[in-house]
Design a protein around this motif. Structure first.
Motif, mmCIF file in Angstrom:
data_model
loop_
_atom_site.group_PDB
_atom_site.id
_atom_site.type_symbol
_atom_site.label_atom_id
_atom_site.label_comp_id
_atom_site.label_asym_id
_atom_site.label_seq_id
_atom_site.Cartn_x
_atom_site.Cartn_y
_atom_site.Cartn_z
ATOM 1 N N MET A 83 25.452 37.635 -9.544
ATOM 2 C CA MET A 83 24.901 38.603 -8.599
ATOM 3 C C MET A 83 25.814 38.490 -7.361
ATOM 4 O O MET A 83 25.700 37.515 -6.611
ATOM 5 N N GLN A 93 25.314 43.780 -7.165
ATOM 6 C CA GLN A 93 24.262 42.819 -6.829
ATOM 7 C C GLN A 93 23.200 42.828 -7.921
ATOM 8 O O GLN A 93 22.832 41.785 -8.429
ATOM 9 N N ASN A 94 22.707 44.020 -8.269
ATOM 10 C CA ASN A 94 21.686 44.064 -9.324
ATOM 11 C C ASN A 94 21.650 45.385 -10.089
ATOM 12 O O ASN A 94 20.791 45.565 -10.944
ATOM 13 N N LEU A 97 22.612 44.967 -13.727
ATOM 14 C CA LEU A 97 21.508 44.194 -14.278
ATOM 15 C C LEU A 97 20.287 45.068 -14.532
ATOM 16 O O LEU A 97 19.604 44.930 -15.558
ATOM 17 N N LEU A 98 20.000 45.972 -13.591
ATOM 18 C CA LEU A 98 18.832 46.844 -13.761
ATOM 19 C C LEU A 98 18.963 47.656 -15.044
ATOM 20 O O LEU A 98 18.002 47.791 -15.813
ATOM 21 N N LEU A 101 18.254 45.417 -17.908
ATOM 22 C CA LEU A 101 16.817 45.135 -18.051
ATOM 23 C C LEU A 101 16.097 46.323 -18.686
ATOM 24 O O LEU A 101 15.180 46.149 -19.489
ATOM 25 N N LYS A 102 16.527 47.531 -18.304
ATOM 26 C CA LYS A 102 15.904 48.730 -18.868
ATOM 27 C C LYS A 102 16.111 48.778 -20.374
ATOM 28 O O LYS A 102 15.220 49.098 -21.133
ATOM 29 N N GLY A 105 15.650 44.368 -21.637
ATOM 30 C CA GLY A 105 14.746 43.427 -20.977
ATOM 31 C C GLY A 105 13.640 42.899 -21.867
ATOM 32 O O GLY A 105 13.291 41.725 -21.813
ATOM 33 N N PHE A 110 14.693 34.785 -21.100
ATOM 34 C CA PHE A 110 15.108 34.451 -19.737
ATOM 35 C C PHE A 110 15.399 32.964 -19.538
ATOM 36 O O PHE A 110 15.942 32.580 -18.520
ATOM 37 N N PHE A 115 20.927 33.345 -13.592
ATOM 38 C CA PHE A 115 21.375 34.221 -12.514
ATOM 39 C C PHE A 115 22.058 33.372 -11.453
ATOM 40 O O PHE A 115 21.615 32.267 -11.144
ATOM 41 N N TYR A 153 16.196 33.890 -3.395
ATOM 42 C CA TYR A 153 16.242 34.246 -4.808
ATOM 43 C C TYR A 153 15.968 33.058 -5.731
ATOM 44 O O TYR A 153 15.721 33.227 -6.905
ATOM 45 N N PHE A 155 17.950 31.074 -7.165
ATOM 46 C CA PHE A 155 18.855 30.990 -8.308
ATOM 47 C C PHE A 155 19.268 29.533 -8.498
ATOM 48 O O PHE A 155 19.471 28.817 -7.521
ATOM 49 N N GLU B 140 9.967 53.343 -17.603
ATOM 50 C CA GLU B 140 10.914 52.286 -18.021
ATOM 51 C C GLU B 140 11.690 51.720 -16.820
ATOM 52 O O GLU B 140 12.088 50.553 -16.828
ATOM 53 N N ALA B 144 11.611 47.834 -15.580
ATOM 54 C CA ALA B 144 12.833 47.064 -15.302
ATOM 55 C C ALA B 144 12.753 46.418 -13.912
ATOM 56 O O ALA B 144 13.133 45.255 -13.730
ATOM 57 N N LEU B 147 10.502 43.408 -14.209
ATOM 58 C CA LEU B 147 11.222 42.258 -14.782
ATOM 59 C C LEU B 147 12.146 41.640 -13.742
ATOM 60 O O LEU B 147 12.277 40.420 -13.647
ATOM 61 N N MET B 148 12.792 42.498 -12.957
ATOM 62 C CA MET B 148 13.691 41.981 -11.926
ATOM 63 C C MET B 148 12.915 41.143 -10.906
ATOM 64 O O MET B 148 13.336 40.043 -10.522
ATOM 65 N N VAL B 152 14.070 37.704 -12.601
ATOM 66 C CA VAL B 152 15.376 37.503 -11.976
ATOM 67 C C VAL B 152 15.191 36.833 -10.620
ATOM 68 O O VAL B 152 15.710 35.749 -10.370
ATOM 69 N N TYR B 153 14.410 37.493 -9.762
ATOM 70 C CA TYR B 153 14.250 36.958 -8.405
ATOM 71 C C TYR B 153 13.046 36.022 -8.281
ATOM 72 O O TYR B 153 12.925 35.315 -7.292
ATOM 73 N N ARG B 154 12.166 36.086 -9.221
ATOM 74 C CA ARG B 154 10.948 35.264 -9.202
ATOM 75 C C ARG B 154 10.192 35.372 -7.877
ATOM 76 O O ARG B 154 9.747 34.378 -7.301
ATOM 77 N N PHE B 155 10.106 36.609 -7.376
ATOM 78 C CA PHE B 155 9.301 36.837 -6.176
ATOM 79 C C PHE B 155 7.823 36.766 -6.554
ATOM 80 O O PHE B 155 7.445 37.212 -7.640
#
Lengths: 229, 229
Positions: A83, A93-94, A97-98, A101-102, A105, A110, A115, A153, A155, B140, B144, B147-148, B152-155
């Motif tokens: 990223m 950045q993403n 990746l987006l 994931l679409k 994903g 995972f 990442f 993030y 990571f 979709e 995505a 999932l991000m 990915v970010y685990r927010f």
């Protein structure tokens, strides 16, 4: 399961470059901790499959650093997803990746996907041009990116990439000292055991790439940084 | 420590708007779970301090949703940091945050700072115009982004923002069903108890904002969604 945090040394092989069986054997039979397959240009499904199948004969961890969707495939132990935090273009950045994931994903594991907070710091490298990375960073910028990687993030890896030139180890040190959790990978311009030692003093893991193609003997010597530990 | 994951209902108060003491008292003495202070335009240090000091008299969790650095200050229980994932401008994904980390990162308490995967979905809202958010998203795409946020970010929070209009609950449902960890906040166009119920059936937490200023009685009624649980 392999523990990336224990890796001190890895070789990065470029699927777009030629390597003969003898050299590949030496690289894979060295004491390196893992092989990363990754490149910037001309990375295709075909050349990734070719290289993967050759490296898979050896019992060491194999990572695909994702550069585009077309060349991404099953069969690796880990997938590194850079990223590029210092790119002003969300694509790097993403954005890519987006799209991934679409499309994929729902079938991604995972646990295998790592990442990375990725900083591209050599302005002359292909990846810097491609991502328009803002490479002119002060120590305080590096520290802010390290906090972003670690605290925002979360990571597991911060990857400092100087591809083509040996970097400023004080910048790498600033990242290392700021990070509480993430592990620091350093790559770029390691062309001797001395460079390797200097980088390994600061980074957790060093990545030796181009040297494999320029001088395989010197490349093999860099693995000696592991002897100290 | 307050547990955000237990919140079902919150009021969002805009520091740039007037609210009299009587209405504020009713809002804060309702059974709502928390108050968020946040807005898009004309959020200043001055009006945030004013509103914070008035709400702080009441014993309920108080959150500042960060809109700019100038109006960010200590004294809140939590700081919500919206990372606008559907903005093509890195400024709104992490650019403002990077500046904040550079300036204040060394003194930030990351336990109080909650990063949010934020989707802006009403194209006519001020925040959509400001962030140039790509609001025309299919299911979709929402999945995505979920999932991000989660993988990915685990927010810990995904915030779906339809500010100014009541949103498409099927989109909110798609996010909710994709997320395994993150908690869904929904905000936008809740103007009656029925809207509140519809949103609360899908989202984990509903945010009632403008209605406080348009019809405080209706706003107070929305808290009744909590009675079911």
């Amino acid at each position: 399961m392999y523990d990336i945090k224990k890796w001190k040394h890895v070789f990065k092989l470029d699927p777009a470059k030629m390597i003969n069986d003898e050299d590949l054997d030496k690289i894979c039979m060295s004491e390196t901790d893992a092989i990363i397959i990754g490149g910037t240009d001309n990375v295709t499904e075909d050349n990734v499959i070719q290289l993967m199948s050759r490296v898979r004969r050896y019992p060491l961890p194999l990572v695909l650093e994702i550069s585009n969707l077309e060349s991404t495939m099953p069969g690796f132990d880990f997938y590194f997803v850079p990223m590029v935090l210092n790119s002003p273009d969300v694509t790097y950045q993403n954005g890519i990746l987006l799209e991934a994931l679409k499309e994929y994903g729902h079938m991604m594991d995972f646990d295998e996907v790592i990442f990375q907070g990725y900083l591209v710091l050599n302005p002359d490298s292909k990846v810097a041009v491609k991502t328009q990375a803002q490479t002119n960073l002060e120590t305080e910028d590096i520290e802010a990116y390290a906090l972003m990687t670690d605290k925002v993030y979360r990571f597991p890896i911060m990857y400092i990439e100087y591809s083509g030139t040996f970097g400023d180890m004080e910048k790498v040190r600033a990242a290392k000292e700021t990070l509480e959790e993430a592990h620091v990978f350093y790559g770029g311009g390691i062309s001797s055991i001395n460079d390797a030692k200097a980088a390994a003093e600061v980074a957790d893991t060093i990545v030796v790439g181009n040297l494999v193609y320029e001088d395989v003997k010197q490349a093999l010597k860099t693995v000696k940084i592991k002897e100290k530990s």
